[in-house]
Design a protein around this motif. Sequence first.
Motif, mmCIF file in Angstrom:
data_model
loop_
_atom_site.group_PDB
_atom_site.id
_atom_site.type_symbol
_atom_site.label_atom_id
_atom_site.label_comp_id
_atom_site.label_asym_id
_atom_site.label_seq_id
_atom_site.Cartn_x
_atom_site.Cartn_y
_atom_site.Cartn_z
ATOM 1 N N LEU A 44 0.827 -1.202 0.000
ATOM 2 C CA LEU A 44 0.000 0.000 0.000
ATOM 3 C C LEU A 44 0.866 1.260 0.000
ATOM 4 C CD1 LEU A 44 -2.952 0.960 0.159
ATOM 5 C CD2 LEU A 44 -2.752 0.897 2.640
ATOM 6 N N ASN A 45 1.992 1.203 0.684
ATOM 7 C CA ASN A 45 2.902 2.348 0.727
ATOM 8 C C ASN A 45 3.418 2.694 -0.669
ATOM 9 O OD1 ASN A 45 4.477 4.114 2.746
ATOM 10 N ND2 ASN A 45 6.087 3.355 1.399
ATOM 11 N N LEU A 46 3.768 1.674 -1.436
ATOM 12 C CA LEU A 46 4.241 1.899 -2.803
ATOM 13 C C LEU A 46 3.119 2.439 -3.691
ATOM 14 C CD1 LEU A 46 6.423 -1.312 -3.284
ATOM 15 C CD2 LEU A 46 7.215 1.027 -2.867
ATOM 16 N N THR A 47 1.915 1.925 -3.482
ATOM 17 C CA THR A 47 0.765 2.429 -4.242
ATOM 18 C C THR A 47 0.527 3.907 -3.939
ATOM 19 O OG1 THR A 47 -0.254 0.228 -4.090
ATOM 20 C CG2 THR A 47 -1.681 2.053 -4.755
ATOM 21 N N ILE A 199 14.913 5.475 2.459
ATOM 22 C CA ILE A 199 14.765 4.010 2.436
ATOM 23 C C ILE A 199 13.464 3.567 3.105
ATOM 24 C CG2 ILE A 199 15.753 1.821 3.210
ATOM 25 C CD1 ILE A 199 18.517 3.108 2.866
ATOM 26 N N PRO A 200 13.175 3.978 4.368
ATOM 27 C CA PRO A 200 11.876 3.583 4.946
ATOM 28 C C PRO A 200 10.692 4.202 4.227
ATOM 29 C CG PRO A 200 13.039 5.100 6.401
ATOM 30 C CD PRO A 200 14.022 4.669 5.351
ATOM 31 N N MET A 201 10.880 5.407 3.665
ATOM 32 C CA MET A 201 9.786 6.032 2.924
ATOM 33 C C MET A 201 9.375 5.191 1.725
ATOM 34 S SD MET A 201 10.628 10.111 2.874
ATOM 35 C CE MET A 201 10.538 11.116 4.355
ATOM 36 N N LEU A 202 10.371 4.588 1.062
ATOM 37 C CA LEU A 202 10.086 3.819 -0.143
ATOM 38 C C LEU A 202 9.759 2.360 0.143
ATOM 39 C CD1 LEU A 202 12.851 5.154 -2.575
ATOM 40 C CD2 LEU A 202 10.415 5.702 -2.601
#
Length: 273
Positions: A44-47, A199-202
């Motif tokens: 979901l984060n990537l979406t 890095i954690p953001m992505l």
Amino acid sequence: MSIFNFGANYNRPGPGIPKNAPKKTGVKLFFDIIGREFWALLALNLTYLLACVPLITIGPATTALSRITTMMVRDKNVYAWKDFWATFKREFKQSVLFGIPATLFVAAAVWINFGVLLSAAAKQIDLLQMVFIFLWTFLGTSVGCFLFPLIANVTLPAFPLLKNSLLLVVLGKWRTLAAVAVNIIVVALAMLYFPLSIIPMLFLGYFSFLSYFTSFMVWPVIEKYVVRSDEEIAAQAAEAEEQKQPALEALTEQAKAEEAQEADAAETAEKNP
């Protein structure tokens, strides 16, 4: 969903919760949902990041993200990819309306607070100015914590949405404080450790896990004061059905009595032409 379930399909609902299972609450529920939805939150984060590529769509993307995470908090089956884009399209106009000022607020808050930290380190800012900036940041963040989950789950015009968000900030009490504190701290850490925080953001679900925590804090407040729960709706429907039953029985008896009278009248008319 097991956190080691690498082959999971996030476009179909999971097995759900057994009907007779005891309902979990608090910390147990928080980590139970994370255990079931861990990989879904990463995806979901990537979406979300994909949906934010045109900056003007940050608002609709945030609303869609809030919709999915509030559904998770409510223990509802979620088609993550399908439901995300359905909400993105459905709430696009209203989300853009609030999303543009919200994006500008976040950018301004990060810039101003970063400047405050530098000025405080150099002892070039007074206490009153720091307090004002802190209250401004707190108010804007707290309204945002409620606003986007409201847009995602409640159909209201723009002004009532904003008014309800402000009221819920006060009614939320410690839940509001927790949601705002975690949002401010997590964003501050991301800025402090930039560019390592990319890095954690992505890849580590930065935005989706933050949205999940926010939804976990604010949804009970929204449900209590704005949205009726499924149990309340079912109870009200059952009560209405019970009230209808005597009325239907009375109408049936009346109809039968009228039919009997008409039959008696017809029989009398035949005997006495």
